[in-house]
Motif scaffolding. Structure first.
Motif, PDB file in Angstrom:
ATOM      1  N   ILE A  24      -3.658 -48.025  10.628  1.00  0.00           N
ATOM      2  CA  ILE A  24      -4.892 -48.960  10.975  1.00  0.00           C
ATOM      3  C   ILE A  24      -4.735 -50.247  10.461  1.00  0.00           C
ATOM      4  N   ARG A  25      -3.490 -50.511  10.075  1.00  0.00           N
ATOM      5  CA  ARG A  25      -3.500 -52.179   9.965  1.00  0.00           C
ATOM      6  C   ARG A  25      -1.878 -52.290   9.697  1.00  0.00           C
ATOM      7  N   LEU A  26      -1.443 -53.352  10.458  1.00  0.00           N
ATOM      8  CA  LEU A  26       0.152 -53.639  10.512  1.00  0.00           C
ATOM      9  C   LEU A  26       0.201 -55.042   9.823  1.00  0.00           C
ATOM     10  N   GLY A  27       1.234 -55.415   9.320  1.00  0.00           N
ATOM     11  CA  GLY A  27       1.620 -56.726   8.726  1.00  0.00           C
ATOM     12  C   GLY A  27       2.640 -56.457   7.653  1.00  0.00           C
ATOM     13  N   MET A  28       2.718 -57.586   6.675  1.00  0.00           N
ATOM     14  CA  MET A  28       3.723 -57.311   5.431  1.00  0.00           C
ATOM     15  C   MET A  28       3.211 -55.899   4.848  1.00  0.00           C
ATOM     16  N   ASP A  29       1.985 -55.556   4.682  1.00  0.00           N
ATOM     17  CA  ASP A  29       1.814 -54.291   4.299  1.00  0.00           C
ATOM     18  C   ASP A  29       1.182 -53.480   5.089  1.00  0.00           C
ATOM     19  N   ILE A  40      -7.448 -43.502   2.464  1.00  0.00           N
ATOM     20  CA  ILE A  40      -6.532 -44.445   3.269  1.00  0.00           C
ATOM     21  C   ILE A  40      -5.546 -45.096   2.148  1.00  0.00           C
ATOM     22  N   VAL A  41      -4.177 -45.198   2.620  1.00  0.00           N
ATOM     23  CA  VAL A  41      -3.231 -45.620   1.737  1.00  0.00           C
ATOM     24  C   VAL A  41      -2.629 -46.889   2.197  1.00  0.00           C
ATOM     25  N   MET A  42      -2.515 -47.763   1.302  1.00  0.00           N
ATOM     26  CA  MET A  42      -1.863 -49.199   1.719  1.00  0.00           C
ATOM     27  C   MET A  42      -0.186 -49.025   0.837  1.00  0.00           C
ATOM     28  N   MET A  43       0.692 -49.676   1.709  1.00  0.00           N
ATOM     29  CA  MET A  43       1.971 -49.740   0.740  1.00  0.00           C
ATOM     30  C   MET A  43       2.646 -50.836   1.785  1.00  0.00           C
ATOM     31  N   PRO A  44       3.834 -51.416   1.190  1.00  0.00           N
ATOM     32  CA  PRO A  44       4.831 -52.264   1.949  1.00  0.00           C
ATOM     33  C   PRO A  44       5.494 -51.574   3.126  1.00  0.00           C
ATOM     34  N   GLY A  46       8.296 -52.056   3.841  1.00  0.00           N
ATOM     35  CA  GLY A  46       9.733 -51.538   3.529  1.00  0.00           C
ATOM     36  C   GLY A  46       9.513 -49.859   2.972  1.00  0.00           C
ATOM     37  N   GLU A  47       8.638 -49.707   2.005  1.00  0.00           N
ATOM     38  CA  GLU A  47       8.288 -48.541   1.672  1.00  0.00           C
ATOM     39  C   GLU A  47       7.859 -47.559   2.851  1.00  0.00           C
ATOM     40  N   PHE A  48       6.963 -47.960   3.435  1.00  0.00           N
ATOM     41  CA  PHE A  48       6.643 -47.184   4.638  1.00  0.00           C
ATOM     42  C   PHE A  48       7.650 -46.665   5.635  1.00  0.00           C
ATOM     43  N   ASP A  49       8.704 -47.708   5.731  1.00  0.00           N
ATOM     44  CA  ASP A  49       9.888 -47.138   6.788  1.00  0.00           C
ATOM     45  C   ASP A  49      10.472 -46.403   6.022  1.00  0.00           C
ATOM     46  N   LYS A  50      10.856 -46.219   4.682  1.00  0.00           N
ATOM     47  CA  LYS A  50      11.559 -45.197   4.025  1.00  0.00           C
ATOM     48  C   LYS A  50      10.864 -43.837   4.144  1.00  0.00           C
TER      49      LYS A  50
END
Length: 59
Positions: A24-29, A40-44, A46-50
């Motif tokens: 639901i949101r793209l950017g640095m986080d 709803i979960v928000m993460m950096p 890099g962590e999301f890609d892993k």
């Protein structure tokens, strides 16, 4: 790779038991919403890609 409102599968399921999330949101986080309970979960990014397993549906 992934876009806004895509449905993604993460490596580990959410506490409610479902493994399907909507971006639901793209950017640095990156903010994702559980399709099971609506949490709803928000993460950096890099962590999301892993933690990302695969993209299930494209918007």
């Amino acid at each position: 790779m992934y876009e806004l409102h895509d449905m993604v599968q993460m490596k580990k399921p959410h506490a409610c038991g479902t493994n399907r999330f909507e971006i639901i949101r793209l950017g640095m986080d990156i903010k994702i919403k559980c399709t099971g309970c609506g949490h709803i979960v928000m993460m950096p990014r890099g962590e999301f890609d892993k933690k990302l397993k695969k993209v299930l549906e494209r918007e």
